[in-house]
Design a protein around this motif. Structure first.
Motif, PDB file in Angstrom:
ATOM      1  N   HIS A 130      62.013  -1.178  13.523  1.00  0.00           N
ATOM      2  CA  HIS A 130      61.697  -1.836  12.258  1.00  0.00           C
ATOM      3  C   HIS A 130      61.720  -0.772  11.149  1.00  0.00           C
ATOM      4  O   HIS A 130      61.807   0.430  11.434  1.00  0.00           O
ATOM      5  N   PRO A 131      61.583  -1.177   9.890  1.00  0.00           N
ATOM      6  CA  PRO A 131      61.586  -0.185   8.801  1.00  0.00           C
ATOM      7  C   PRO A 131      60.520   0.894   8.963  1.00  0.00           C
ATOM      8  O   PRO A 131      60.764   2.059   8.650  1.00  0.00           O
ATOM      9  N   GLU A 132      59.348   0.515   9.474  1.00  0.00           N
ATOM     10  CA  GLU A 132      58.282   1.513   9.637  1.00  0.00           C
ATOM     11  C   GLU A 132      58.659   2.591  10.641  1.00  0.00           C
ATOM     12  O   GLU A 132      58.150   3.713  10.580  1.00  0.00           O
ATOM     13  N   TYR A 145      52.781   1.122   6.595  1.00  0.00           N
ATOM     14  CA  TYR A 145      52.606  -0.187   7.210  1.00  0.00           C
ATOM     15  C   TYR A 145      52.019  -0.103   8.607  1.00  0.00           C
ATOM     16  O   TYR A 145      51.033  -0.745   8.908  1.00  0.00           O
ATOM     17  N   GLY A 146      52.637   0.679   9.485  1.00  0.00           N
ATOM     18  CA  GLY A 146      52.155   0.715  10.856  1.00  0.00           C
ATOM     19  C   GLY A 146      52.941   1.705  11.694  1.00  0.00           C
ATOM     20  O   GLY A 146      53.694   2.540  11.182  1.00  0.00           O
ATOM     21  N   ASP A 147      52.770   1.598  13.006  1.00  0.00           N
ATOM     22  CA  ASP A 147      53.463   2.485  13.935  1.00  0.00           C
ATOM     23  C   ASP A 147      54.484   1.678  14.724  1.00  0.00           C
ATOM     24  O   ASP A 147      54.151   0.644  15.302  1.00  0.00           O
ATOM     25  N   ASP A 148      55.715   2.133  14.739  1.00  0.00           N
ATOM     26  CA  ASP A 148      56.793   1.442  15.442  1.00  0.00           C
ATOM     27  C   ASP A 148      57.069   2.171  16.748  1.00  0.00           C
ATOM     28  O   ASP A 148      57.518   3.323  16.745  1.00  0.00           O
ATOM     29  N   ALA A 149      56.831   1.492  17.867  1.00  0.00           N
ATOM     30  CA  ALA A 149      57.014   2.121  19.182  1.00  0.00           C
ATOM     31  C   ALA A 149      58.478   2.304  19.555  1.00  0.00           C
ATOM     32  O   ALA A 149      58.787   2.967  20.542  1.00  0.00           O
ATOM     33  N   ALA A 150      59.400   1.720  18.781  1.00  0.00           N
ATOM     34  CA  ALA A 150      60.827   1.890  19.063  1.00  0.00           C
ATOM     35  C   ALA A 150      61.331   3.273  18.654  1.00  0.00           C
ATOM     36  O   ALA A 150      62.433   3.669  19.037  1.00  0.00           O
ATOM     37  N   ILE A 151      60.540   3.987  17.874  1.00  0.00           N
ATOM     38  CA  ILE A 151      60.870   5.372  17.533  1.00  0.00           C
ATOM     39  C   ILE A 151      59.670   6.241  17.875  1.00  0.00           C
ATOM     40  O   ILE A 151      58.537   5.929  17.486  1.00  0.00           O
ATOM     41  N   VAL A 152      59.919   7.297  18.624  1.00  0.00           N
ATOM     42  CA  VAL A 152      58.870   8.257  18.954  1.00  0.00           C
ATOM     43  C   VAL A 152      59.201   9.580  18.272  1.00  0.00           C
ATOM     44  O   VAL A 152      60.371   9.912  18.043  1.00  0.00           O
ATOM     45  N   GLY A 153      58.172  10.312  17.933  1.00  0.00           N
ATOM     46  CA  GLY A 153      58.401  11.597  17.286  1.00  0.00           C
ATOM     47  C   GLY A 153      57.158  12.456  17.328  1.00  0.00           C
ATOM     48  O   GLY A 153      56.040  11.956  17.502  1.00  0.00           O
ATOM     49  N   GLY A 154      57.357  13.739  17.179  1.00  0.00           N
ATOM     50  CA  GLY A 154      56.232  14.654  17.181  1.00  0.00           C
ATOM     51  C   GLY A 154      56.698  16.091  17.172  1.00  0.00           C
ATOM     52  O   GLY A 154      57.854  16.390  16.831  1.00  0.00           O
ATOM     53  N   ILE A 204      69.426   9.926  19.696  1.00  0.00           N
ATOM     54  CA  ILE A 204      69.850   8.594  19.279  1.00  0.00           C
ATOM     55  C   ILE A 204      70.132   7.718  20.495  1.00  0.00           C
ATOM     56  O   ILE A 204      70.912   8.103  21.371  1.00  0.00           O
ATOM     57  N   ASP A 205      69.499   6.548  20.530  1.00  0.00           N
ATOM     58  CA  ASP A 205      69.712   5.625  21.654  1.00  0.00           C
ATOM     59  C   ASP A 205      69.238   4.229  21.253  1.00  0.00           C
ATOM     60  O   ASP A 205      68.120   3.825  21.579  1.00  0.00           O
ATOM     61  N   THR A 206      70.066   3.501  20.538  1.00  0.00           N
ATOM     62  CA  THR A 206      69.678   2.169  20.085  1.00  0.00           C
ATOM     63  C   THR A 206      70.901   1.276  19.931  1.00  0.00           C
ATOM     64  O   THR A 206      71.980   1.750  19.571  1.00  0.00           O
ATOM     65  N   LYS A 207      70.725  -0.019  20.199  1.00  0.00           N
ATOM     66  CA  LYS A 207      71.793  -0.974  19.918  1.00  0.00           C
ATOM     67  C   LYS A 207      71.955  -1.170  18.418  1.00  0.00           C
ATOM     68  O   LYS A 207      73.004  -1.605  17.945  1.00  0.00           O
ATOM     69  N   GLY A 208      70.899  -0.876  17.670  1.00  0.00           N
ATOM     70  CA  GLY A 208      70.928  -1.033  16.225  1.00  0.00           C
ATOM     71  C   GLY A 208      69.530  -1.284  15.704  1.00  0.00           C
ATOM     72  O   GLY A 208      68.585  -1.512  16.459  1.00  0.00           O
ATOM     73  N   ALA A 209      69.381  -1.251  14.397  1.00  0.00           N
ATOM     74  CA  ALA A 209      68.103  -1.579  13.784  1.00  0.00           C
ATOM     75  C   ALA A 209      67.780  -3.052  14.034  1.00  0.00           C
ATOM     76  O   ALA A 209      68.675  -3.891  14.137  1.00  0.00           O
TER      77      ALA A 209
END
Length: 319
Positions: free
Chosen positions: A132-134, A91-100, A157-162
């Motif tokens: 988001h799901p993506e 679908y796309g790129d979600d900036a709420a999760i970073v990875g590499g 891990i650092d989120t209030k939730g999905a």
């Protein structure tokens, strides 16, 4: 200047008094070094008392501090070099999760984490760290890539939730989280997850099925926020402080219940007080933890992960 939390006022008042005395000594040429030393000794005592005997609600406040180091900060502190990878290929790129992919002391790792913003503009871009799901599908794509190339995985891990919005639900939020749980359980490479701030609900757990799960000293990890729990239990979100104490969501509580494996120490007052030193502590901790997996077979890694989660919780069987 670092934003002060309400419970830190006694510490700041002493610091202000010490600075005033030092300025008076310089301006009036009066030797007040004995008084300054007395107050500095008192400051150390007060700091130790305030930050050692800390309530659950105060830990929640520290975990939410706007200047608390984020995933991208720790990636920079940990890695000699890092390349960020984007998109879920669906679908796309979600900036709420970073990875590499990053290297730490010559060893390649896949590093994935929730990313919050430091100001309003960044928070809008990062969706306040609520994926988001993506985002979860991107995380899983990177984990499967790590498995293919035999790279250890570090999750922060650092989120209030999905994100609970309509669009996220339409694109399969619950399925994306559930799939991460299933796939992480059987990955054939070592996984370490560290809660660096807030660990909220399934949004956190989607990066939390690991061989070892740790929390920073002032992080929180819970199925729901204190405000949410208070709203459900007492129909009153203002009782969040009471809920935080009852929920046992802090690192010491969760270590006692075997939900986490250990606590990563923070600098006095919280990671935001000295991010550079906290980064050094994290790097030392991460490298020592991954060293414990050397020599383990794939079967042993998967079995260890399975046994870790089957030991969580207390129950009684009736014959």
């Amino acid at each position: 200047m670092t934003k002060l939390l309400p419970f830190e006022q006694p510490v700041e008042q002493l610091r202000t008094k010490i600075e005033e005395l030092k300025r008076a000594t310089e301006d009036a040429d009066i030797d007040m070094s004995a008084e300054v030393q007395r107050l500095e000794d008192k400051l150390h005592e007060v700091e130790t008392a305030v930050y050692t005997n800390i309530s659950a609600w105060n830990r929640v406040q520290i975990a939410r501090h706007p200047e608390r180091p984020t995933t991208l900060f720790y990636i920079e502190a940990l890695c000699d070099d890092f390349i960020e990878l984007h998109g879920d290929r669906l679908y796309g790129d979600d900036a709420a999760i970073v990875g590499g992919i990053g290297t730490i002391d010559g060893q390649a790792y896949t590093i994935i984490g929730h990313q919050r913003g430091r100001n309003t503009k960044e928070n809008v871009k990062r969706n306040f760290g609520m994926p988001h799901p993506e985002g979860y599908r991107k995380a899983l794509r990177l984990m499967k890539q790590a498995e293919k190339f035999n790279r250890p995985i570090l999750c922060l891990i650092d989120t209030k939730g999905a994100y609970p919005g309509k669009a996220a639900e339409e694109r399969g939020q619950s399925e994306a989280i559930a799939r991460n749980l299933v796939e992480m359980a059987s990955l054939t490479v070592p996984i370490v997850s560290i809660v660096i701030g807030e660990g909220g609900s399934g949004g956190a757990l989607a990066l939390g099925v690991a061989n070892k799960v740790y929390m920073l000293e002032h992080a929180t990890y819970s199925v729901i926020s204190p405000e949410g729990a208070a709203s459900i239990l007492w129909k009153d979100a203002s009782r969040a402080q009471q809920a935080a104490e009852a929920m046992q969501i802090t690192a010491p509580h969760l270590l006692a219940q075997n939900v986490i494996d250990d606590i990563v120490p923070e600098v006095l007052g919280g990671a935001h007080k000295n991010p550079t030193e906290q980064g050094r502590i994290m790097k030392q901790f991460v490298t020592s933890v991954f060293a414990t997996f050397k020599g383990m077979t794939v079967e042993q890694l998967v079995q260890q992960r399975y046994e870790k989660f089957t030991k969580i919780g207390r129950f009684i069987e009736n014959e």
